[in-house]
Scaffold this active site. Structure first.
Site, PDB file in Angstrom:
ATOM      1  N   GLY A   1      65.724  40.418  63.706  1.00 40.35           N
ATOM      2  CA  GLY A   1      65.193  40.117  62.384  1.00 40.35           C
ATOM      3  C   GLY A   1      66.175  40.435  61.276  1.00 40.35           C
ATOM      4  N   ASP A   2      66.941  41.512  61.457  1.00 38.60           N
ATOM      5  CA  ASP A   2      67.948  41.871  60.455  1.00 38.60           C
ATOM      6  C   ASP A   2      69.056  40.828  60.398  1.00 38.60           C
ATOM      7  OD1 ASP A   2      66.553  44.297  60.022  1.00 38.60           O
ATOM      8  OD2 ASP A   2      67.581  45.205  61.726  1.00 38.60           O
TER       9      ASP A   2
ATOM     10  N   ASP B   1      72.352  47.316  67.885  1.00 34.72           N
ATOM     11  CA  ASP B   1      71.651  46.850  66.686  1.00 34.72           C
ATOM     12  C   ASP B   1      72.412  45.753  65.939  1.00 34.72           C
ATOM     13  OD1 ASP B   1      69.878  49.056  67.168  1.00 34.72           O
ATOM     14  OD2 ASP B   1      69.503  49.182  65.016  1.00 34.72           O
TER      15      ASP B   1
ATOM     16  N   ASN C   1      59.165  44.566  57.730  1.00 31.26           N
ATOM     17  CA  ASN C   1      59.491  45.491  58.827  1.00 31.26           C
ATOM     18  C   ASN C   1      58.460  46.600  59.004  1.00 31.26           C
ATOM     19  OD1 ASN C   1      61.710  44.636  60.257  1.00 31.26           O
ATOM     20  ND2 ASN C   1      63.202  45.814  59.096  1.00 31.26           N
TER      21      ASN C   1
ATOM     22  N   GLY D   1      67.267  44.302  66.135  1.00 31.70           N
ATOM     23  CA  GLY D   1      68.176  43.831  65.093  1.00 31.70           C
ATOM     24  C   GLY D   1      68.154  42.331  64.878  1.00 31.70           C
TER      25      GLY D   1
ATOM     26  N   ALA E   1      67.854  49.195  60.034  1.00 33.37           N
ATOM     27  CA  ALA E   1      67.600  47.869  59.464  1.00 33.37           C
ATOM     28  C   ALA E   1      68.593  47.458  58.379  1.00 33.37           C
ATOM     29  CB  ALA E   1      66.171  47.806  58.930  1.00 33.37           C
TER      30      ALA E   1
ATOM     31  N   TYR F   1      60.783  57.357  67.807  1.00 36.60           N
ATOM     32  CA  TYR F   1      61.498  57.815  66.617  1.00 36.60           C
ATOM     33  C   TYR F   1      61.588  59.342  66.561  1.00 36.60           C
ATOM     34  CZ  TYR F   1      61.058  53.112  64.627  1.00 36.60           C
ATOM     35  OH  TYR F   1      61.149  51.767  64.405  1.00 36.60           O
TER      36      TYR F   1
END
Length: 330
Positions: free
Chosen positions: A270-271, A307, A157, A268, A25, A94
């Site tokens: 939103g980033d 990303d 997030n 990515g 992020a 993850y």
């Protein structure tokens, strides 16, 4: 982080190779800002091995200042991505336990020195979710930022695979009073702080925009924020989304235009919205221009694999000018 993705929208149980890229992020925001022409410094901790070195070199190649990256720990965090299509959603797995960042000693970071020549600090709710040490390092950064008069933004997030809603609420409630601008999506405010947009059915592609004004207003009042930005995604399928944004500041809500998107890679997005917001605010643009720039930048991110938002300011300005045809440029 190291990102390992199944090619051609294959399932995990089908793929025989994985495509290796990097992301995460805060790193995504730093890369976007550097491409937009801003000075961006990335702070993290990575191990001393060839994979981590490849990550650092990639960030440096985008123009991100990597001199504040600490070296130590045993491993880089990893996430596996199975990209969805049509009615099958994207799946993230993850593998971040015991990563170099999660096991850092907060005392390793001299935040007053790191932030001495900066005017904006950005973090996300993913970092404090990694470990108690990472959460403490985030608190220390915010203490230093506020002491130095540095503007702070936070993208909530929320990631349910990293921590529970109760854990997120307890930790983020301590951090948010030191935040100036909050960025969220249609679920973050509800999951972390119990603030819900009534009437929204994101899974069915329906949004009641007026309800998000209430959400932003509640968040702003709850933590004394200067502004709240919310990304508005209408998920018709994994491949087709509606996309827009809202920026609530000064007691008023500003909505961007809405985009119909054929998704290449939504990770990515939103980033890139956050980076667009920070960049446009740094240019002293008005609230409407800020949210339009952020929404356009993140709209284009959906067309880019990986990303990072590998989109420059001229492309964003062209979209803002009405060129959404996708025609071949010769």
């Amino acid at each position: 982080m190291l990102r390992l993705t199944t090619p051609r929208h294959e399932r995990f149980n089908q793929a025989r190779v994985l495509e290796m890229t990097f992301g995460g992020a805060e790193a995504n925001v730093a890369v976007s800002l550097a491409i937009l022409g801003d000075d961006a410094r990335f702070v993290t901790r990575l191990p001393k091995n060839d994979v981590a070195e490849a990550c650092v070199q990639e960030l440096r190649g985008f123009g991100v200042d990597t001199r504040a990256i600490l070296r130590g720990g045993d491993r880089i965090g990893v996430y596996y991505l199975e990209a969805g299509a049509a009615q099958r959603g994207t799946t993230v797995t993850y593998d971040r336990a015991g990563s170099a960042l999660a096991t850092l000693d907060p005392a390793e970071l001299d935040w007053r020195d790191l932030l001495a020549d900066t005017d904006w600090f950005h973090f996300t709710g993913i970092t404090p979710a990694l470990s108690a040490a990472a959460a403490q390092a985030t608190r220390d950064a915010l203490d230093a930022a506020k002491g130095l008069g540095v503007t702070v933004s936070c993208d909530l997030n929320y990631r349910k695979k990293l921590w529970s809603t109760d854990q997120a609420r307890a930790t983020m409630s301590e951090l948010m009073p030191m935040v100036d601008y909050c960025i969220a999506n249609e679920e973050d405010a509800e999951k972390v702080f119990g603030v819900k947009a009534e009437g929204a059915e994101v899974e069915q592609g329906r949004l009641d925009r007026d309800r998000y004004v209430e959400v932003a207003d509640k968040l702003g009042r709850m933590f004394g924020l200067k502004g709240v930005a919310i990304t508005l995604r209408e998920s018709f399928s994994a491949s087709r989304n509606g996309w827009s944004g809202m920026f609530h500041t000064g007691g008023r809500a500003y909505f961007s235009r809405r985009y119909e998107i054929e998704v290449v890679d939504r990770v990515g997005a939103g980033d890139s919205f956050g980076a667009g917001l920070i960049h446009a605010m740094g240019l002293k643009r008005g609230p409407q221009e800020v949210v339009e720039f952020a929404a356009a930048a993140s709209c284009l991110k959906h067309s880019v694999f990986g990303d990072y938002n590998r989109v420059g300011p001229s492309e964003i300005e062209a979209l803002l000018g009405g060129d959404a045809s996708g025609r071949v440029q010769r």
